[in-house]
Enzyme design. Structure first.
Site, PDB file in Angstrom:
ATOM      1  N   LYS A  52     -39.529  39.642 110.920  1.00  0.00           N
ATOM      2  CA  LYS A  52     -39.753  38.497 110.042  1.00  0.00           C
ATOM      3  C   LYS A  52     -39.951  38.879 108.577  1.00  0.00           C
ATOM      4  O   LYS A  52     -40.196  37.998 107.745  1.00  0.00           O
ATOM      5  CB  LYS A  52     -40.935  37.665 110.544  1.00  0.00           C
ATOM      6  CG  LYS A  52     -40.633  36.965 111.868  1.00  0.00           C
ATOM      7  CD  LYS A  52     -41.776  36.080 112.311  1.00  0.00           C
ATOM      8  CE  LYS A  52     -41.454  35.333 113.600  1.00  0.00           C
ATOM      9  NZ  LYS A  52     -41.246  36.231 114.756  1.00  0.00           N
TER      10      LYS A  52
ATOM     11  N   LYS B 199     -50.057  37.182 112.416  1.00  0.00           N
ATOM     12  CA  LYS B 199     -49.132  37.301 113.541  1.00  0.00           C
ATOM     13  C   LYS B 199     -48.211  38.491 113.297  1.00  0.00           C
ATOM     14  O   LYS B 199     -48.141  39.004 112.175  1.00  0.00           O
ATOM     15  CB  LYS B 199     -48.311  36.023 113.720  1.00  0.00           C
ATOM     16  CG  LYS B 199     -47.486  35.599 112.507  1.00  0.00           C
ATOM     17  CD  LYS B 199     -46.832  34.240 112.770  1.00  0.00           C
ATOM     18  CE  LYS B 199     -46.039  33.763 111.568  1.00  0.00           C
ATOM     19  NZ  LYS B 199     -45.432  32.427 111.811  1.00  0.00           N
TER      20      LYS B 199
ATOM     21  N   ARG C  97     -52.344  33.068 125.623  1.00  0.00           N
ATOM     22  CA  ARG C  97     -51.037  32.427 125.599  1.00  0.00           C
ATOM     23  C   ARG C  97     -51.153  31.013 125.031  1.00  0.00           C
ATOM     24  O   ARG C  97     -52.078  30.279 125.359  1.00  0.00           O
ATOM     25  CB  ARG C  97     -50.439  32.384 127.008  1.00  0.00           C
ATOM     26  CG  ARG C  97     -48.992  31.909 127.030  1.00  0.00           C
ATOM     27  CD  ARG C  97     -48.372  32.078 128.396  1.00  0.00           C
ATOM     28  NE  ARG C  97     -46.978  31.644 128.407  1.00  0.00           N
ATOM     29  CZ  ARG C  97     -46.185  31.709 129.453  1.00  0.00           C
ATOM     30  NH1 ARG C  97     -46.656  32.185 130.605  1.00  0.00           N
ATOM     31  NH2 ARG C  97     -44.935  31.300 129.384  1.00  0.00           N
TER      32      ARG C  97
ATOM     33  N   ARG D 215     -31.418  28.183 114.183  1.00  0.00           N
ATOM     34  CA  ARG D 215     -32.467  27.167 114.130  1.00  0.00           C
ATOM     35  C   ARG D 215     -33.354  27.481 112.942  1.00  0.00           C
ATOM     36  O   ARG D 215     -33.820  28.607 112.787  1.00  0.00           O
ATOM     37  CB  ARG D 215     -33.302  27.150 115.417  1.00  0.00           C
ATOM     38  CG  ARG D 215     -34.082  25.841 115.578  1.00  0.00           C
ATOM     39  CD  ARG D 215     -34.938  25.832 116.822  1.00  0.00           C
ATOM     40  NE  ARG D 215     -36.210  26.497 116.582  1.00  0.00           N
ATOM     41  CZ  ARG D 215     -36.935  27.098 117.530  1.00  0.00           C
ATOM     42  NH1 ARG D 215     -36.493  27.158 118.762  1.00  0.00           N
ATOM     43  NH2 ARG D 215     -38.090  27.657 117.232  1.00  0.00           N
TER      44      ARG D 215
ATOM     45  N   GLU E 197     -39.803  29.811 109.760  1.00  0.00           N
ATOM     46  CA  GLU E 197     -39.062  30.866 110.438  1.00  0.00           C
ATOM     47  C   GLU E 197     -37.591  30.488 110.494  1.00  0.00           C
ATOM     48  O   GLU E 197     -37.223  29.310 110.422  1.00  0.00           O
ATOM     49  CB  GLU E 197     -39.579  31.093 111.867  1.00  0.00           C
ATOM     50  CG  GLU E 197     -40.950  31.716 111.948  1.00  0.00           C
ATOM     51  CD  GLU E 197     -41.335  32.102 113.382  1.00  0.00           C
ATOM     52  OE1 GLU E 197     -40.458  32.061 114.262  1.00  0.00           O
ATOM     53  OE2 GLU E 197     -42.510  32.410 113.603  1.00  0.00           O
TER      54      GLU E 197
ATOM     55  N   GLU F 238     -34.560  31.196 113.134  1.00  0.00           N
ATOM     56  CA  GLU F 238     -34.367  31.675 114.509  1.00  0.00           C
ATOM     57  C   GLU F 238     -32.882  31.893 114.772  1.00  0.00           C
ATOM     58  O   GLU F 238     -32.128  30.951 115.016  1.00  0.00           O
ATOM     59  CB  GLU F 238     -34.933  30.655 115.501  1.00  0.00           C
ATOM     60  CG  GLU F 238     -36.407  30.373 115.336  1.00  0.00           C
ATOM     61  CD  GLU F 238     -37.287  31.377 116.061  1.00  0.00           C
ATOM     62  OE1 GLU F 238     -36.727  32.344 116.629  1.00  0.00           O
ATOM     63  OE2 GLU F 238     -38.505  31.192 116.071  1.00  0.00           O
TER      64      GLU F 238
END
Length: 308
Positions: A94, A133, A211, A248, A278, A280
């Protein structure tokens, strides 16, 4: 009759089920193609026997990034891989957000902390909420949201991530997500396919190693002209952009005062404008269960790519 591989991963306790996969296999076969669902790490697969390999749900790749990227490189040498290996390599980390920002694309301001950086010295935000992250991850894995007074907990997360070889990224928590959600604009065959909106994924107090529900409250969305413009600007920056079969673009609304505040960096722009969260390009969920009418267009684009 084109031979098409829809590439996925082996099931596991932390792997989501790709509900689109059997739908696409069946639809491609109905269209006259020979379509198989195959695991990317299956050594018995003859990739050169396929006219096209489409990355669909290789959702374990971030755990095995080096191995996966090596496979993509080799696969792309013996058949057409969609998306191409060069795109996959660029998008799997990223830090590509820095390329988008440098090209003037509105993005969420991001800082990076690689293994070797001392977590205790990390210059974490002290005036607003923020997110930590990994630069290689999916489904909010190893992602957490913090307030400034949770500095020590965030530092421990950085240390854990570095110990496992991950580079961490730190972004301001964009509160516009709580109001207008995150919008996913899905492109296929060079054209907008459909768009969706989901709610906030990260809640305060949720541990980074717990999760998360990756797409809460998913619903159909009609993108605004501003959202389309930002998405198209982002896609124009992608290496080998002309070779993209699918993409995406995930967008959120920016906020007044977030640009460069507290050393977070980022590019200029008016508060409230769409920003890229983001991009994708490896294995985005297509959300075909929400957009069943898009299946024929996806099949048409895949078959066309296989025979060209």
């Amino acid at each position: 009759m084109p031979r098409i591989a829809l590439v996925t991963c082996r099931p596991g306790p932390e792997i989501s089920v790709d509900r689109d996969l059997p739908v696409l296999v069946r639809a491609l076969r109905d269209a006259g193609a020979e379509a198989d669902s195959v695991y990317w790490d299956d050594d018995a697969v003859d990739w050169g026997g396929y006219d096209l390999a489409v990355l669909r749900s290789t959702w374990d790749y971030s755990w095995r990034a080096a191995e996966f990227l090596a496979w993509a490189e080799q696969c792309g040498k013996v058949t057409r891989l969609a998306n191409p290996a060069e795109v996959v390599r660029w998008n799997a980390d990223k830090r590509y957000l820095g390329d988008l920002a440098a090209a003037g694309v509105p993005t969420v301001p991001t800082r990076y902390f690689a293994p070797g950086d001392t977590p205790a010295a990390a210059d974490l935000p002290d005036g607003h909420e923020y997110v930590v992250k990994p630069t290689s991850g999916a489904g909010a894995r190893f992602a957490a949201r913090y307030t400034p007074d949770e500095h020590d907990t965030a530092v421990r997360q950085l240390a854990r991530m570095h110990a496992e070889g991950f580079t961490a990224m730190v972004q301001p928590y964009v509160k516009g997500i709580d109001v207008s959600g995150e919008r996913a604009l899905q492109f296929f065959g060079g054209h907008l396919l459909h768009a969706s909106r989901k709610g906030a994924v990260l809640s305060l107090g949720t541990p980074y190693d717990e999760r998360k529900v990756a797409h809460p409250g998913l619903e159909r969305w009609i993108p605004t002209p501003a959202e389309l413009a930002v998405a198209e600007r982002a896609l124009a920056v992608v290496p080998e952009a002309a070779e993209l079969l699918y993409a995406r673009v995930d967008l959120v609304d920016g906020e007044n005062g977030e640009n460069g505040e507290n050393g977070d960096g980022g590019n200029g722009g008016n508060g409230g404008e769409p920003r890229v969260m983001e991009l994708e390009l490896v294995e985005p969920n297509l959300f075909l269960s929400l957009h069943a009418g898009s299946v024929p267009r996806v099949v048409e684009a895949i078959v066309a790519a296989a025979v060209q």
